[in-house]
Design an enzyme around this catalytic site. Structure first.
Site, PDB file in Angstrom:
ATOM      1  N   LYS A   1       0.729  -1.173  -0.195  1.00  0.00           N
ATOM      2  CA  LYS A   1       0.099   0.049   0.017  1.00  0.00           C
ATOM      3  C   LYS A   1       0.746   1.277   0.057  1.00  0.00           C
ATOM      4  O   LYS A   1       1.953   1.319   0.647  1.00  0.00           O
ATOM      5  CB  LYS A   1      -0.962  -0.113   1.180  1.00  0.00           C
ATOM      6  CG  LYS A   1      -1.863   1.268   1.067  1.00  0.00           C
ATOM      7  CD  LYS A   1      -2.947   1.088   2.154  1.00  0.00           C
ATOM      8  CE  LYS A   1      -3.875   2.161   1.761  1.00  0.00           C
ATOM      9  NZ  LYS A   1      -4.890   2.136   3.081  1.00  0.00           N
TER      10      LYS A   1
ATOM     11  N   CYS B   1      -4.736   8.078  -7.374  1.00  0.00           N
ATOM     12  CA  CYS B   1      -5.395   8.128  -6.758  1.00  0.00           C
ATOM     13  C   CYS B   1      -6.571   9.267  -6.776  1.00  0.00           C
ATOM     14  O   CYS B   1      -5.947  10.347  -6.989  1.00  0.00           O
ATOM     15  CB  CYS B   1      -4.791   8.247  -5.071  1.00  0.00           C
ATOM     16  SG  CYS B   1      -5.802   8.657  -3.864  1.00  0.00           S
TER      17      CYS B   1
ATOM     18  N   LYS C   1       1.797   3.879 -12.431  1.00  0.00           N
ATOM     19  CA  LYS C   1       0.187   3.347 -12.347  1.00  0.00           C
ATOM     20  C   LYS C   1      -0.457   4.807 -12.612  1.00  0.00           C
ATOM     21  O   LYS C   1      -0.621   5.775 -12.153  1.00  0.00           O
ATOM     22  CB  LYS C   1      -0.164   3.122 -10.868  1.00  0.00           C
ATOM     23  CG  LYS C   1      -1.701   2.645 -10.741  1.00  0.00           C
ATOM     24  CD  LYS C   1      -1.861   2.046  -9.179  1.00  0.00           C
ATOM     25  CE  LYS C   1      -3.148   1.421  -9.165  1.00  0.00           C
ATOM     26  NZ  LYS C   1      -3.366   0.889  -7.761  1.00  0.00           N
TER      27      LYS C   1
ATOM     28  N   CYS D   1     -28.149  -7.287 -34.011  1.00  0.00           N
ATOM     29  CA  CYS D   1     -27.577  -6.430 -32.997  1.00  0.00           C
ATOM     30  C   CYS D   1     -27.252  -6.910 -31.538  1.00  0.00           C
ATOM     31  O   CYS D   1     -26.546  -6.268 -30.884  1.00  0.00           O
ATOM     32  CB  CYS D   1     -28.559  -5.133 -32.471  1.00  0.00           C
ATOM     33  SG  CYS D   1     -30.153  -5.668 -31.797  1.00  0.00           S
TER      34      CYS D   1
END
Length: 434
Positions: free
Chosen positions: A45, A137, A175, A385
């Site tokens: 984290k 973030c 990221k 479709c």
């Protein structure tokens, strides 16, 4: 048996299933449990500057389907709220105890070079395998000039990536935020800055639902709320598209990709890999079902690879990319027509209602003398479709059958119905679908 081991920009792991930077990777206790369960790696984290971030309560909300199935997950949690010293000590010990697992450390710091120059040697000292720059973030941190505030500006992405490449020998993974018009631009900037890989997607700005009595959105903090980061199975289609865009972009083609966004089973992972990813990251599914889901993911992927004859992950990574193109290069002469398997049909009429009310009135509702209902496709009216197939609750009851038109391949740039055909007919497609 298929080999699930990977090497991602020089980082080795026993399988492609990694836990994404999120609450499940916030501390050693969680990460050790994940490795014991069989995960191939983790992205710890996000670490930041001291003093650590301060989080609020509550933090999560959800978008539900039937029977309270969580379709999408929203969170307003920030980066780690534990000290840098504690995190670094735990990362060091976990990597020492689990040397065969990928250990990536996520980072988010202000856009000043000295912050990055200071922390990167500390990350290297832990024995970590790489870093991931959190430029995605969408809540809390952008207000401080970090997270998506960086990821939405390609110049900043390139700048910070270059700083990191100058101050560390570790692989640098960028990221990317999905909260942007064209994800290819920050990906190109990351590559220009020297990034070894990109990972995507980070979470999407969202408000899941409201308490209509209190007139406040969830999650509720006191008497107010805010937008948060949306993840879970609902974001998978968006993530797949963005991964594919980067994989097929000539400017970023070949840049390693770690796919993130709604991965909850082996099939999801296989789809990301087929569209260009060579590792995948999981968060929401683990939070909802626990770390044990990785066992089924590994087993399912391995069995499927054996069935298809893929010896390793690299054998099918990116295999679907050549078949993904711009709309203007699709074959205008290709045609399909719906076909209903009467033996499987349960006579619910959902296909008829959908087609009659909102599509092309191409399904006939027939009632026999005994008042038995039958639904049949009106071939001359069917445009292929797929709506009837989508609304049908019985798998493979309605199929789309290709038709022999006798016409050659023709894309929109060549179509005489295109008012600008003469201007674009000389364009060269990235790949012609045949």
């Amino acid at each position: 048996m298929a080999d699930l081991s990977i090497e991602f920009c020089g980082i080795k792991a026993p399988n492609p299933f990694w836990l994404a930077s999120a609450p499940p990777t916030d501390k050693a206790y969680n990460v050790v449990r994940a490795f014991e369960a069989g995960w191939g790696g983790v992205v710890w984290k996000t670490l930041g500057e001291d003093p650590a971030a301060v989080n609020v309560s509550s933090r999560y909300s959800a978008h539900y389907g039937k029977n309270r199935e969580v379709l999408g997950f929203n969170n307003i949690e920030l980066i780690t709220d534990r000290s840098l010293e504690i995190n670094l000590r735990e990362i060091t010990q976990v990597k020492k105890d689990w040397p065969d697992r990928a250990m990536i450390v996520s980072l988010m710091l202000p856009c000043e070079e000295h912050y990055w120059a200071d922390i990167l040697p500390k990350i290297e000292a832990t024995g970590a395998d790489g870093i991931e720059l959190n430029f995605g973030c969408p809540h809390g941190m952008p207000e401080r000039g970090m997270g998506a505030a960086v990821g939405q500006v390609p110049e900043y992405v390139e700048l910070v990536t270059r700083w990191c490449k100058q101050h560390t020998r570790l692989p640098v993974i960028v990221k990317l935020t999905p909260n942007i018009t064209d994800v290819r631009k920050p990906a190109r900037a990351a590559k220009a800055g020297g990034a070894d890989a990109v990972s995507l997607i980070n979470t999407i700005n969202s408000i899941t639902h409201l308490d209509l009595d209190r007139m406040v959105a969830f999650p509720i903090v006191g008497n107010a709320s805010t937008h948060g980061g949306y993840c879970g199975s609902a974001v998978k289609p968006i993530a797949l598209n963005m991964v594919a865009e980067i994989a097929r972009d000539p400017e970023t083609h070949g840049l390693p990709i770690s796919g993130i966004g709604g991965i909850g089973n082996w099939r999801d992972a296989a789809e990301f890999i087929a569209l260009g990813a060579s590792s995948v990251q999981v968060c929401t599914a683990a939070m909802l079902h626990g770390f044990g889901i990785v066992k089924e993911m590994k087993d399912g992927l391995s069995r499927w690879m054996d069935e298809k004859g893929y010896a390793n992950i690299a054998a099918f990574s990116g295999k679907a990319v050549p078949n993904t193109t711009d709309w203007k290069y699709l074959d205008m002469n290709y045609a399909v027509i719906a076909q209903i398997d009467q033996d499987k049909c349960i006579k619910c009429g959902k296909c008829y209602v959908a087609c009659e009310d909102t599509s092309h009135q191409a399904i006939a509702r027939l009632v026999s003398e005994t008042e038995e209902r039958t639904y049949e496709v009106i071939k001359d009216e069917c445009i292929g479709c797929n709506l009837c197939e989508i609304t049908c609750p019985v798998e493979a009851c309605i199929t789309m059958v290709p038709q022999q038109t006798g016409k050659p391949y023709m894309n929109w740039t060549q179509d005489p119905r295109n008012p600008r055909a003469e201007n674009v007919a000389t364009e060269t497609p990235e790949r012609v679908l045949i």
